[in-house]
Motif scaffolding. Structure first.
Motif, PDB file in Angstrom:
ATOM      1  N   ALA A   1       6.168  -0.252  -4.140  1.00  0.00           N
ATOM      2  CA  ALA A   1       5.671   0.045  -2.572  1.00  0.00           C
ATOM      3  C   ALA A   1       6.523  -0.270  -1.647  1.00  0.00           C
ATOM      4  CB  ALA A   1       4.446  -0.948  -2.462  1.00  0.00           C
ATOM      5  N   MET A   2       7.482  -1.437  -1.808  1.00  0.00           N
ATOM      6  CA  MET A   2       8.640  -1.528  -1.024  1.00  0.00           C
ATOM      7  C   MET A   2       9.679  -0.597  -0.953  1.00  0.00           C
ATOM      8  SD  MET A   2       9.067  -5.691  -1.758  1.00  0.00           S
ATOM      9  CE  MET A   2      10.436  -5.773  -0.740  1.00  0.00           C
ATOM     10  N   THR A   3       9.999  -0.068  -2.144  1.00  0.00           N
ATOM     11  CA  THR A   3      11.103   0.852  -2.142  1.00  0.00           C
ATOM     12  C   THR A   3      10.549   2.399  -1.796  1.00  0.00           C
ATOM     13  OG1 THR A   3      11.680  -0.010  -4.486  1.00  0.00           O
ATOM     14  CG2 THR A   3      12.269   2.352  -3.997  1.00  0.00           C
ATOM     15  N   GLN A   4       9.349   2.768  -1.826  1.00  0.00           N
ATOM     16  CA  GLN A   4       8.771   4.023  -1.122  1.00  0.00           C
ATOM     17  C   GLN A   4       8.929   3.620   0.423  1.00  0.00           C
ATOM     18  OE1 GLN A   4       4.430   4.710  -1.378  1.00  0.00           O
ATOM     19  NE2 GLN A   4       5.082   7.060  -1.811  1.00  0.00           N
ATOM     20  N   GLU A   5       8.259   2.528   0.938  1.00  0.00           N
ATOM     21  CA  GLU A   5       8.483   2.227   2.432  1.00  0.00           C
ATOM     22  C   GLU A   5       9.936   2.527   2.801  1.00  0.00           C
ATOM     23  OE1 GLU A   5       7.268  -1.124   5.425  1.00  0.00           O
ATOM     24  OE2 GLU A   5       6.813  -1.225   3.612  1.00  0.00           O
ATOM     25  N   MET A   6      10.817   1.760   2.144  1.00  0.00           N
ATOM     26  CA  MET A   6      12.125   1.802   2.615  1.00  0.00           C
ATOM     27  C   MET A   6      12.821   3.229   2.554  1.00  0.00           C
ATOM     28  SD  MET A   6      12.485  -1.312   3.892  1.00  0.00           S
ATOM     29  CE  MET A   6      14.414  -1.101   4.241  1.00  0.00           C
ATOM     30  N   LEU A   7      12.689   3.912   1.344  1.00  0.00           N
ATOM     31  CA  LEU A   7      13.161   5.335   1.561  1.00  0.00           C
ATOM     32  C   LEU A   7      12.418   6.354   2.155  1.00  0.00           C
ATOM     33  CD1 LEU A   7      13.573   5.676  -2.478  1.00  0.00           C
ATOM     34  CD2 LEU A   7      15.406   4.855  -0.817  1.00  0.00           C
ATOM     35  N   SER A   8      11.183   6.096   2.824  1.00  0.00           N
ATOM     36  CA  SER A   8      10.483   6.958   3.487  1.00  0.00           C
ATOM     37  C   SER A   8      11.104   7.140   5.084  1.00  0.00           C
ATOM     38  CB  SER A   8       9.152   6.526   3.568  1.00  0.00           C
ATOM     39  OG  SER A   8       8.399   6.750   2.515  1.00  0.00           O
ATOM     40  N   GLU A   9      12.135   6.369   5.243  1.00  0.00           N
ATOM     41  CA  GLU A   9      12.786   6.625   6.366  1.00  0.00           C
ATOM     42  C   GLU A   9      13.722   7.801   6.638  1.00  0.00           C
ATOM     43  OE1 GLU A   9      15.076   2.947   7.320  1.00  0.00           O
ATOM     44  OE2 GLU A   9      13.439   1.661   7.418  1.00  0.00           O
ATOM     45  N   ASP A  10      14.292   8.003   5.202  1.00  0.00           N
ATOM     46  CA  ASP A  10      15.043   9.198   5.116  1.00  0.00           C
ATOM     47  C   ASP A  10      14.655  10.462   4.097  1.00  0.00           C
ATOM     48  OD1 ASP A  10      16.925   8.043   6.743  1.00  0.00           O
ATOM     49  OD2 ASP A  10      18.009   6.882   5.114  1.00  0.00           O
ATOM     50  N   PHE A  11      13.410  10.118   3.225  1.00  0.00           N
ATOM     51  CA  PHE A  11      13.139  11.090   2.338  1.00  0.00           C
ATOM     52  C   PHE A  11      11.296  11.189   2.492  1.00  0.00           C
ATOM     53  CE2 PHE A  11      16.741   8.673   0.998  1.00  0.00           C
ATOM     54  CZ  PHE A  11      17.594   9.772   0.590  1.00  0.00           C
ATOM     55  N   GLN A  12      11.094  12.258   1.924  1.00  0.00           N
ATOM     56  CA  GLN A  12       9.554  12.316   1.664  1.00  0.00           C
ATOM     57  C   GLN A  12       9.309  12.085   0.107  1.00  0.00           C
ATOM     58  OE1 GLN A  12       7.710  16.416   2.268  1.00  0.00           O
ATOM     59  NE2 GLN A  12       9.634  16.797   2.765  1.00  0.00           N
TER      60      GLN A  12
ATOM     61  N   THR B   1       0.752  -1.099   0.158  1.00  0.00           N
ATOM     62  CA  THR B   1      -0.200  -0.028   0.281  1.00  0.00           C
ATOM     63  C   THR B   1       0.772   1.344   0.040  1.00  0.00           C
ATOM     64  OG1 THR B   1      -1.712  -1.071   1.306  1.00  0.00           O
ATOM     65  CG2 THR B   1      -1.968   1.307   1.161  1.00  0.00           C
ATOM     66  N   GLU B   2       0.458   2.171  -0.922  1.00  0.00           N
ATOM     67  CA  GLU B   2       1.422   3.525  -0.995  1.00  0.00           C
ATOM     68  C   GLU B   2       1.192   4.183   0.431  1.00  0.00           C
ATOM     69  OE1 GLU B   2       1.821   7.255  -3.584  1.00  0.00           O
ATOM     70  OE2 GLU B   2       0.457   5.750  -4.385  1.00  0.00           O
ATOM     71  N   ILE B   3       2.486   4.680   0.786  1.00  0.00           N
ATOM     72  CA  ILE B   3       2.492   5.751   1.913  1.00  0.00           C
ATOM     73  C   ILE B   3       2.243   6.977   1.482  1.00  0.00           C
ATOM     74  CG2 ILE B   3       3.670   6.273   4.027  1.00  0.00           C
ATOM     75  CD1 ILE B   3       5.124   3.665   3.685  1.00  0.00           C
ATOM     76  N   PRO B   4       0.987   7.782   2.006  1.00  0.00           N
ATOM     77  CA  PRO B   4       0.995   9.225   1.548  1.00  0.00           C
ATOM     78  C   PRO B   4       2.003   9.965   2.180  1.00  0.00           C
ATOM     79  CG  PRO B   4      -1.209   8.111   1.960  1.00  0.00           C
ATOM     80  CD  PRO B   4      -0.048   7.148   2.504  1.00  0.00           C
ATOM     81  N   THR B   5       2.769  10.711   1.628  1.00  0.00           N
ATOM     82  CA  THR B   5       3.757  11.681   1.945  1.00  0.00           C
ATOM     83  C   THR B   5       3.147  12.599   2.828  1.00  0.00           C
ATOM     84  OG1 THR B   5       5.151  11.349   0.301  1.00  0.00           O
ATOM     85  CG2 THR B   5       5.527  13.196   1.639  1.00  0.00           C
ATOM     86  N   SER B   6       1.832  13.229   2.461  1.00  0.00           N
ATOM     87  CA  SER B   6       1.007  14.097   3.257  1.00  0.00           C
ATOM     88  C   SER B   6       0.723  13.598   4.693  1.00  0.00           C
ATOM     89  CB  SER B   6      -0.078  14.550   2.378  1.00  0.00           C
ATOM     90  OG  SER B   6      -0.880  13.503   2.138  1.00  0.00           O
ATOM     91  N   ALA B   7       0.321  12.313   4.745  1.00  0.00           N
ATOM     92  CA  ALA B   7      -0.269  11.684   5.917  1.00  0.00           C
ATOM     93  C   ALA B   7       0.949  11.752   6.711  1.00  0.00           C
ATOM     94  CB  ALA B   7      -0.664  10.409   5.817  1.00  0.00           C
ATOM     95  N   LEU B   8       2.195  11.141   6.240  1.00  0.00           N
ATOM     96  CA  LEU B   8       3.229  11.111   7.307  1.00  0.00           C
ATOM     97  C   LEU B   8       3.747  12.381   7.717  1.00  0.00           C
ATOM     98  CD1 LEU B   8       5.465   8.828   4.948  1.00  0.00           C
ATOM     99  CD2 LEU B   8       4.866   8.096   7.275  1.00  0.00           C
ATOM    100  N   ALA B   9       3.704  13.438   6.858  1.00  0.00           N
ATOM    101  CA  ALA B   9       4.050  14.883   7.266  1.00  0.00           C
ATOM    102  C   ALA B   9       3.178  15.462   8.305  1.00  0.00           C
ATOM    103  CB  ALA B   9       4.154  15.736   5.906  1.00  0.00           C
ATOM    104  N   LEU B  10       1.903  15.198   8.036  1.00  0.00           N
ATOM    105  CA  LEU B  10       0.908  15.510   9.107  1.00  0.00           C
ATOM    106  C   LEU B  10       1.101  14.894  10.525  1.00  0.00           C
ATOM    107  CD1 LEU B  10      -2.304  15.768   6.911  1.00  0.00           C
ATOM    108  CD2 LEU B  10      -1.073  17.731   7.937  1.00  0.00           C
ATOM    109  N   SER B  11       1.457  13.528  10.593  1.00  0.00           N
ATOM    110  CA  SER B  11       1.603  13.055  11.529  1.00  0.00           C
ATOM    111  C   SER B  11       3.154  13.286  12.285  1.00  0.00           C
ATOM    112  CB  SER B  11       1.694  11.487  11.374  1.00  0.00           C
ATOM    113  OG  SER B  11       2.853  11.122  10.800  1.00  0.00           O
ATOM    114  N   ASP B  12       4.038  13.884  11.617  1.00  0.00           N
ATOM    115  CA  ASP B  12       5.419  13.976  12.025  1.00  0.00           C
ATOM    116  C   ASP B  12       5.757  15.513  11.279  1.00  0.00           C
ATOM    117  OD1 ASP B  12       7.878  14.630  13.079  1.00  0.00           O
ATOM    118  OD2 ASP B  12       8.653  12.600  12.388  1.00  0.00           O
TER     119      ASP B  12
END
Length: 241
Positions: A36-47, A5-16
């Motif tokens: 999806a896997m690449t987005q999830e892994m990169l989302s630790e360090d990037f939007q 499942t895609e992780i919306p950047t906006s949702a992450l930004a709103l929570s943190d």
């Protein structure tokens, strides 16, 4: 790792809200599971924003600023390298990493010659992709500490700008950041709302952008920033003065 499942950047930004300070990366990958896997892994360090097609990537690039691109070559509607070539032809210097199963030397050379800054072949380790992105961004930042704007030169570290005759003056940090943002995407017309998000507190009044554009023009030259009627601003060509 297996969440598709895609992780919306906006949702992450709103929570943190601190995530808004992370570099923005556009991932262009048509494989749903890998994307999806690449987005999830990169989302630790990037939007991370994720586009599945070339058309979707172009739409996102026309409406937002990204610090780096990760582009698959084999997209359903276009060769990913064509996206990078078109960006370079438009004057955009955003660093790009090609992510592809095409591992022949000729393919790698074609990617680098076509404007890519780095090339990673599939299958790959996510840790290597993260490391390459960080290294690419560090190298790009070092090269772009001084930005050419026509015949003017802006030092983004000191906020000092020099005219074609070498005479310099110091801008405020916000003024320098506004110029650097416009210069990073010379073909893009930035709306006032975009510039408020990129440079200022987006709660600021919309006319804040107009005021700072006026300040910059007053200190330098009017043509350093071009007004696009009804749309916003883009970097100008002050060598025309």
């Amino acid at each position: 790792m297996t969440n598709e499942t895609e992780i919306p950047t906006s949702a992450l930004a709103l929570s943190d809200p601190s995530r808004l300070l992370l570099p923005a990366v556009l991932l262009v990958e048509d494989d749903e599971r890998l994307g999806a896997m690449t987005q999830e892994m990169l989302s630790e360090d990037f939007q991370v924003s994720w586009a599945r097609t070339g058309a979707e990537a172009r739409a996102l690039l026309s409406g937002a600023h990204y610090d780096a691109l990760v582009v698959d070559r084999r997209l359903p509607d276009v060769d990913g390298l064509r996206i990078v070539r078109d960006l370079r032809a438009a004057g955009m210097t955003t660093p790009a990493l090609m992510l592809t199963a095409l591992a022949e030397v000729d393919d790698i050379v074609a990617g680098l010659d076509g404007g890519a800054n780095d090339y990673l072949t599939k299958p790959f380790h996510f840790a290597e992709l993260q490391a390459r992105l960080h290294a690419m961004l560090r190298g790009f930042a070092a090269r772009t500490a001084t930005i050419a704007i026509g015949d003017w030169m802006l030092d983004t570290v000191s906020s000092r700008i020099e005219d074609p005759d070498g005479h310099g003056l110091t801008l405020t940090r916000a003024q320098a950041a506004l110029l650097a943002t416009l210069a990073a995407s010379p073909a893009h017309v930035f709306s006032r709302e975009e510039l408020l998000r990129e440079v200022f507190d987006d709660a600021s009044e919309p006319n804040t952008v107009d005021v700072y554009v006026s300040y910059i023009r007053g200190k330098t030259t009017r043509s350093i920033i071009e007004t696009v009627r009804g749309r916003g601003y883009r970097i100008g060509s002050p060598e025309a003065d």
